[in-house]
Motif scaffolding. Structure first.
Motif: not given
Length: 345
Positions: A271-277, A301-308
């Motif tokens: 959810p945090g990464s989706l909010l960031a996106f 190490d969460y890959s989507l967060a690192l990508l964003l």
């Protein structure tokens, strides 16, 4: 550093620009250096970084200049917020780095205690040595920014408070019930459903649809609904389905912000990464940054967060993903997987 796609604001003076910066960033900066980049007469990009500490100010200056140069800008103004002892070395380093990157530095300012000083202008009649007082309320910029839907919070801490945890004991109990529900779901899956993958995705899609619908209707999700959704989002096909249905709409940002605030720490990565996106797509780079900080503190190490985080660090404009998700998800998945593999070596 954070950046954003910007509203159209008319800036005619240093005081107007200073009044505009909080709305370009989303909060009033302090102990910061800000670069406002222009293409012709239009502001195209704004980026903020903390003032350097005791170390070399040239390394962050080189990065912020390189990111600014990638925005298609041809000129920039640098603004430092703080004491002269801290601001001057940082501003000087960024001025040099911007010039080396081929950008014209229109002005370089220091802002402290309701006054501004120019490092470029030496004419005492317009830039007195004691500084020039300014009143943001005397500028038309704040009213225009508010009319355009922009918000300027008091400081970055107020922004971070929007993603601060707000769960508590009842959410912990709901997460435990969700764990038991998941065990039952997997136990009931047919033997042909490898590891219960189809059951998980079906339940995840249903939970997301129901939760989004209740949120759109103005209803608060129950603790059990939210905990169940967060647990299912740990299954990557469910997370990716949610990602494909997340854009820069206000409802996306509001929904994922609520889920992030209430989720248990071990369940905040998706959810945090989706909010960031969603925030990045909406041009709210600062909100995206604080959401990612919270995620990566718990899940480094969460890959989507690192990508964003990489998108924000490089100043990639949200317009790059116009047409999402058709234009972006396969490539984004590949980049996230490559980054995860590199970090695991």
């Amino acid at each position: 550093m954070n950046s954003t796609d910007l509203p159209r604001l008319t800036v005619r003076s240093p005081a107007d620009l200073i009044a505009a910066v909080p709305y370009l960033l989303g909060f009033h900066p302090a102990d910061s250096v800000v670069v406002v980049a222009l293409s012709g007469s239009r502001i195209t990009f704004a980026a903020r970084g903390d003032l350097p500490g005791e170390g070399d100010p040239h390394e962050p200056a080189g990065h912020i200049a390189a990111v600014t140069a990638q925005q298609g800008a041809d000129s920039a103004t640098v603004i430092g917020y703080g004491t002269a002892a801290r601001v001057t070395p940082a501003v000087d380093a960024i001025r040099v780095a911007l010039a080396d990157a081929g950008l014209t530095v229109l002005d370089a300012l220091r802002v402290t205690d309701g006054r501004w000083w120019s490092y470029v202008c030496a004419q005492p009649e317009c830039c007195p040595p004691e500084g020039t007082p300014y009143d943001p309320l005397a500028s038309a910029v704040p009213a225009a920014a508010v009319f355009a839907g922009q918000v300027a919070l008091p400081d970055r801490a107020a922004l971070a408070a929007q993603v601060a945890p707000a769960g508590g004991a009842t959410m912990r109990q709901a997460a435990e019930r969700a764990d038991r529900r998941l065990t039952d779901l997997l136990a009931a899956a047919p033997s042909t459903d490898l590891l219960g993958g189809r059951a998980l995705r079906t339940s995840g899609v249903a939970a997301l649809r129901a939760s989004r619908g209740r949120h759109r209707d103005g209803e608060r999700l129950t603790d059990d609904e939210l905990a169940w959704l967060c647990l299912l989002l740990t299954h990557l096909p469910v997370r990716d389905h949610a990602w494909e249905h997340t854009d820069g709409r206000d409802e996306d940002t509001a929904f994922w912000a609520e889920v992030l605030r209430r989720a248990e720490p071990e369940l905040i990565a998706a959810p945090g990464s989706l909010l960031a996106f969603a925030a990045w797509r909406a041009g709210q780079g600062a909100l995206a940054a604080v959401a990612l900080e919270r995620v990566l503190t718990e899940h480094p190490d969460y890959s989507l967060a690192l990508l964003l985080e990489d998108l924000l660090r490089r100043g990639v404009p949200p317009s790059r993903l116009d047409g999402w998700p058709a234009t972006g998800l396969p490539r984004a998945r590949r980049r996230a997987k490559r980054r995860a593999r590199r970090r695991s070596r």
